[in-house]
Design an enzyme around this catalytic site. Sequence first.
Site, mmCIF file in Angstrom:
data_model
loop_
_atom_site.group_PDB
_atom_site.id
_atom_site.type_symbol
_atom_site.label_atom_id
_atom_site.label_comp_id
_atom_site.label_asym_id
_atom_site.label_seq_id
_atom_site.Cartn_x
_atom_site.Cartn_y
_atom_site.Cartn_z
ATOM 1 N N PRO A 159 -1.012 -8.624 -17.170
ATOM 2 C CA PRO A 159 -2.079 -8.284 -18.122
ATOM 3 C C PRO A 159 -3.482 -8.807 -17.790
ATOM 4 C CG PRO A 159 -0.772 -10.074 -18.988
ATOM 5 C CD PRO A 159 -0.114 -9.649 -17.700
ATOM 6 N N CYS A 160 -4.080 -8.266 -16.753
ATOM 7 C CA CYS A 160 -5.448 -8.653 -16.403
ATOM 8 C C CYS A 160 -6.441 -8.214 -17.477
ATOM 9 C CB CYS A 160 -5.826 -8.100 -15.036
ATOM 10 S SG CYS A 160 -5.613 -6.319 -14.853
ATOM 11 N N HIS A 161 -6.055 -7.261 -18.323
ATOM 12 C CA HIS A 161 -6.941 -6.825 -19.412
ATOM 13 C C HIS A 161 -7.165 -7.939 -20.435
ATOM 14 C CE1 HIS A 161 -2.842 -5.882 -20.781
ATOM 15 N NE2 HIS A 161 -3.291 -6.102 -22.021
#
Length: 160
Positions: free
Chosen positions: A125-127
């Site tokens: 989850p780089c978001h």
Amino acid sequence: MMRFTYMDTPIGPLLLAGEDHLARVSFPEGSKAYAPDPKWQRENGAFPEARKQLGEYFEGKRREFTMPLDVRGTEFQKRVLDALRGIPYGETRSYKDIAMRIGSPLAVRAVGAANGSNPIPVIIPCHRVIGSKGKLTGFGGGLPTKKYLLDLEQGRTPLL
């Protein structure tokens, strides 16, 4: 042999690719949009567990991904990606938070670069990484997609 398939999602069709395990997720638009290599083999039934878990995520029924992944990159990039996986669903962290977590407090820019090179977004989850002042910063799928994913995780009705 790399194989790939596409999956329809609320953020558009995602490209899923890898050999035995998922190694890449690509957005339909943005700086990280990625077309399959002509040498790759299209297999519409590929990655059934990834498609199932992503479907559950977009329906708001899944908070963690448990499928095996083929994570590639330098040792530093892998440390950053592992730290991203530790960010709880619905929460965010800054680049500085991630640098501190991996024991490299001065490597904020390098963390940003590693975050930006994430080959398996959404699942890793780089978001969930935002600017230190809470501002949404660059995202390979585009800022509207990042906002959609964060809104989904916060229980807000996301709009694209």
